[in-house]
Design a protein around this motif. Sequence first.
Motif, PDB file in Angstrom:
ATOM      1  N   GLU A   1       0.791  -1.083   0.055  1.00 44.65           N
ATOM      2  CA  GLU A   1       0.207   0.082  -0.060  1.00 44.65           C
ATOM      3  C   GLU A   1       0.945   1.203   0.060  1.00 44.65           C
ATOM      4  O   GLU A   1       2.144   1.309   0.797  1.00 44.65           O
ATOM      5  CB  GLU A   1      -0.701  -0.192   1.200  1.00 44.65           C
ATOM      6  N   PHE A   2       0.395   2.288  -0.858  1.00 42.12           N
ATOM      7  CA  PHE A   2       1.296   3.492  -0.893  1.00 42.12           C
ATOM      8  C   PHE A   2       0.595   4.508   0.157  1.00 42.12           C
ATOM      9  O   PHE A   2      -0.651   5.006   0.081  1.00 42.12           O
ATOM     10  CB  PHE A   2       1.203   4.288  -2.223  1.00 42.12           C
ATOM     11  N   PRO A   3       1.304   4.539   1.412  1.00 44.70           N
ATOM     12  CA  PRO A   3       0.874   5.282   2.765  1.00 44.70           C
ATOM     13  C   PRO A   3       0.927   6.731   2.430  1.00 44.70           C
ATOM     14  O   PRO A   3       0.471   7.390   3.392  1.00 44.70           O
ATOM     15  CB  PRO A   3       1.435   4.680   3.665  1.00 44.70           C
ATOM     16  N   LEU A   4       1.635   7.359   1.491  1.00 42.33           N
ATOM     17  CA  LEU A   4       1.884   8.899   1.712  1.00 42.33           C
ATOM     18  C   LEU A   4       1.097   9.699   0.640  1.00 42.33           C
ATOM     19  O   LEU A   4       0.778   9.117  -0.280  1.00 42.33           O
ATOM     20  CB  LEU A   4       3.392   8.936   1.183  1.00 42.33           C
TER      21      LEU A   4
ATOM     22  N   ILE B   1      14.002  10.580  -1.101  1.00 42.24           N
ATOM     23  CA  ILE B   1      12.970  10.280  -0.180  1.00 42.24           C
ATOM     24  C   ILE B   1      13.059   8.742  -0.121  1.00 42.24           C
ATOM     25  O   ILE B   1      13.284   8.253  -1.163  1.00 42.24           O
ATOM     26  CB  ILE B   1      11.525  10.674  -1.242  1.00 42.24           C
ATOM     27  N   THR B   2      13.053   8.215   0.905  1.00 47.35           N
ATOM     28  CA  THR B   2      13.046   6.885   1.362  1.00 47.35           C
ATOM     29  C   THR B   2      11.815   6.638   2.158  1.00 47.35           C
ATOM     30  O   THR B   2      11.254   7.278   3.113  1.00 47.35           O
ATOM     31  CB  THR B   2      14.163   6.376   1.890  1.00 47.35           C
TER      32      THR B   2
ATOM     33  N   LYS C   1       8.512   4.187   7.753  1.00 49.37           N
ATOM     34  CA  LYS C   1       8.870   5.740   8.059  1.00 49.37           C
ATOM     35  C   LYS C   1       9.486   6.156   6.900  1.00 49.37           C
ATOM     36  O   LYS C   1      10.155   5.649   5.975  1.00 49.37           O
ATOM     37  CB  LYS C   1      10.203   5.316   8.996  1.00 49.37           C
ATOM     38  N   LEU C   2       9.194   7.466   6.663  1.00 52.50           N
ATOM     39  CA  LEU C   2       9.298   8.248   5.483  1.00 52.50           C
ATOM     40  C   LEU C   2      10.632   9.021   5.673  1.00 52.50           C
ATOM     41  O   LEU C   2      10.497   9.685   7.048  1.00 52.50           O
ATOM     42  CB  LEU C   2       8.142   9.078   5.284  1.00 52.50           C
TER      43      LEU C   2
END
Length: 244
Positions: free
Chosen positions: A37-40, A65-66, A73-74
Amino acid sequence: MGDKIIYEVLRVIDRKPIFLESHLKRMKNSFDLINEEFPLSYDNISKEIDELIKNENKSDGNIKITFGINEKKLRVFFIEHSYPSDEMYINGVDTILYFGERENPNAKIINDTFREKVNKEIKDKNAYEAILVDSNGYITEGSRSNIFIVKGNKLLTSPVKAVLPGVTRGEIIDIANKVGIEVNEVEYKYSDIDKLDGMFISGTSPKILPIKTVDRISFNVDNNIIRKLMKEYDSEIEKYIKNH
């Protein structure tokens, strides 16, 4: 097995993260490819980047950006960058062929072992970049860039399934279509590169960079198509900065 880390590197020019929307679209694609899932959200990342630029007071550079899949954690931070010199844009750069391919070419996932092997080869041969050749003998991409080739008045590049869909690559295809240069995604044999009229590297840091040599084969770096695209790409960046 450590944490899988999905990442993007984007370029900041005049305090603006260039083509941010395309980078985040590709980041989402990397998540999709490994069924995560892309949570950002775009706004969220955009805000983090703006704050970073403000806090570090940098108007130019590269931002990474990791996102660790397990750690959830972004991280957003400036990284060391190396841009080609003016001389490299004028005279082109030396490259080598490297016989190897990425495990999952479409996803931008950190793979240190592959990177180390290629970097060693680049350093040993005093080259700027390595052009990857797959097990069928086709050129795929650069070790940290995409590769375009010019044959006659056509622009050729590897099919997207075989490569990382570079943001710069996508921009170049759009620009070529706009200015009437025919673009074909084709598999091209490394053994036929002596039949080409020109080659160039594309990527976040190099933008569009002419290739002077591949191993012992030399190319015309002043090819009209390459020079036209370089000019158009730079004006596309200027337009982006003005509109954001």
